[in-house]
Enzyme design. Structure first.
Site, PDB file in Angstrom:
ATOM      1  N   ILE A   1      31.169  19.775  79.801  1.00 42.23           N
ATOM      2  CA  ILE A   1      29.785  19.719  79.342  1.00 42.23           C
ATOM      3  C   ILE A   1      29.135  21.075  79.595  1.00 42.23           C
ATOM      4  O   ILE A   1      28.965  21.468  80.758  1.00 42.23           O
ATOM      5  CB  ILE A   1      28.998  18.612  80.058  1.00 42.23           C
TER       6      ILE A   1
ATOM      7  N   GLU B   1      36.044  15.656  79.884  1.00 41.89           N
ATOM      8  CA  GLU B   1      35.279  16.470  78.948  1.00 41.89           C
ATOM      9  C   GLU B   1      34.513  17.575  79.679  1.00 41.89           C
ATOM     10  O   GLU B   1      34.004  17.373  80.774  1.00 41.89           O
ATOM     11  CB  GLU B   1      34.302  15.563  78.202  1.00 41.89           C
TER      12      GLU B   1
ATOM     13  N   ASP C   1      25.722   9.501  94.915  1.00 41.12           N
ATOM     14  CA  ASP C   1      25.868  10.815  95.572  1.00 41.12           C
ATOM     15  C   ASP C   1      25.006  11.815  94.809  1.00 41.12           C
ATOM     16  O   ASP C   1      25.476  12.852  94.348  1.00 41.12           O
ATOM     17  CB  ASP C   1      27.333  11.238  95.568  1.00 41.12           C
TER      18      ASP C   1
END
Length: 291
Positions: A97, A95, A198
């Site tokens: 964003i 997706e 991370d």
């Protein structure tokens, strides 16, 4: 080359979203050391495609990491749609964003969501599967305590790789390992916390309503101080973030004294990924704690 890329786009979209998917436009967002990333506009919406030509592909584990964060956190994460290989290329479709500017409210929401994530605990440090940090494999073998996990699954693999690749010599390796016996007196005990793994500025996004989103996870259950140290590796976050986090989930005293210890891991990862210049900071940290 363009034909190969368009062929990849067409294959991935139809494999992931069905044969009726039509690519309307494509924009290369980055072409870095590890991944190439494109934004794909289609008749079914906008998506992000990551791909590389590495022998080992991190995308299956990234797919699982995004799913884990989505299920156990308050963060928005891009929905992973499909991963695989084609034309000697590894890929991950997810997706898209849209980003918005990072406001004070965003940093407060980020701290609140991260504290909630870190409250998710486990019986052991590690994870039920290994994954990657960048392009490097990351071992998540379970351990009963953080010190053993930190040494055996984080520091030793990276300093060992640096030695194997000729970035450090044997004397450097042995000097580095002198830090291990000091860790139990430097790092306080805590329960395992679910970490992004991370967490630096490039892996956080601001979305609508000032809500934070996370990308590029390297998830595992670890010591949450590791995560907070990571955020400071490349300049750090806004001060309101740290103040808010401390109000919700205070760290044990002395974090600022020991926080550089945790940076040994990402610095070695960067040395092994991008070159020995990062070893200067590693040497500085060793000198600080070893004298």
């Amino acid at each position: 080359m363009l034909d190969d890329v368009n062929q990849l786009f067409d294959f991935v979209l139809k494999e992931s979203l069905g044969s009726a998917t039509i690519l309307e436009d494509a924009f290369i967002q980055s072409a870095g050391h590890i991944n190439t990333i494109a934004k794909l506009q289609t008749n079914k919406g906008v998506f992000i495609l990551k791909w590389n030509h590495e022998e080992l592909s991190p995308y299956k584990e990234e797919f699982k990491g995004l799913q884990l964060l989505d299920s156990l956190s308050q963060f928005k994460v891009p929905e992973p749609l499909h991963f695989g290989s084609n034309l000697s290329v590894n890929y991950l479709l997810m997706e898209f964003i849209p980003e918005t500017p990072k406001t004070i409210k965003f940093w407060i929401n980020l701290a609140e969501s991260l504290a909630t994530l870190h409250a998710q605990s486990n019986t052991h440090f590690g994870l039920d599967h290994d994954n990657y940090i960048g392009a490097l494999p990351q071992s998540n073998k379970f351990h009963d305590n953080w010190i053993d996990f930190f040494i055996n699954e984080r520091l030793e693999p990276q300093i060992g790789l640096a030695y194997y690749e000729g970035l450090v010599d044997l004397s450097y390796l042995k000097n580095f390992q002198r830090i291990y016996p000091k860790l139990p007196t430097l790092i306080p005990k805590e329960l395992p916390a679910l970490l992004h793994g991370d967490l630096w500025s490039g892996n956080i996004l601001a979305t609508g309503d000032d809500m934070p989103a996370l990308i590029d996870p390297a998830v595992y259950y670890g010591h949450r101080e590791m995560e907070l140290a990571f955020t400071k590796l490349f300049g750090g976050f806004e001060s309101i973030f740290y103040a808010t986090y401390s109000e919700i989930f205070p760290l044990q005293s002395g974090f600022q004294i020991r926080e550089e210890i945790y940076l040994l891991y990402p610095l070695l990862v960067h040395a092994n990924s991008f070159g020995p210049s990062y070893l200067t900071k590693v040497s500085h940290i060793l000198k600080k704690y070893l004298g």
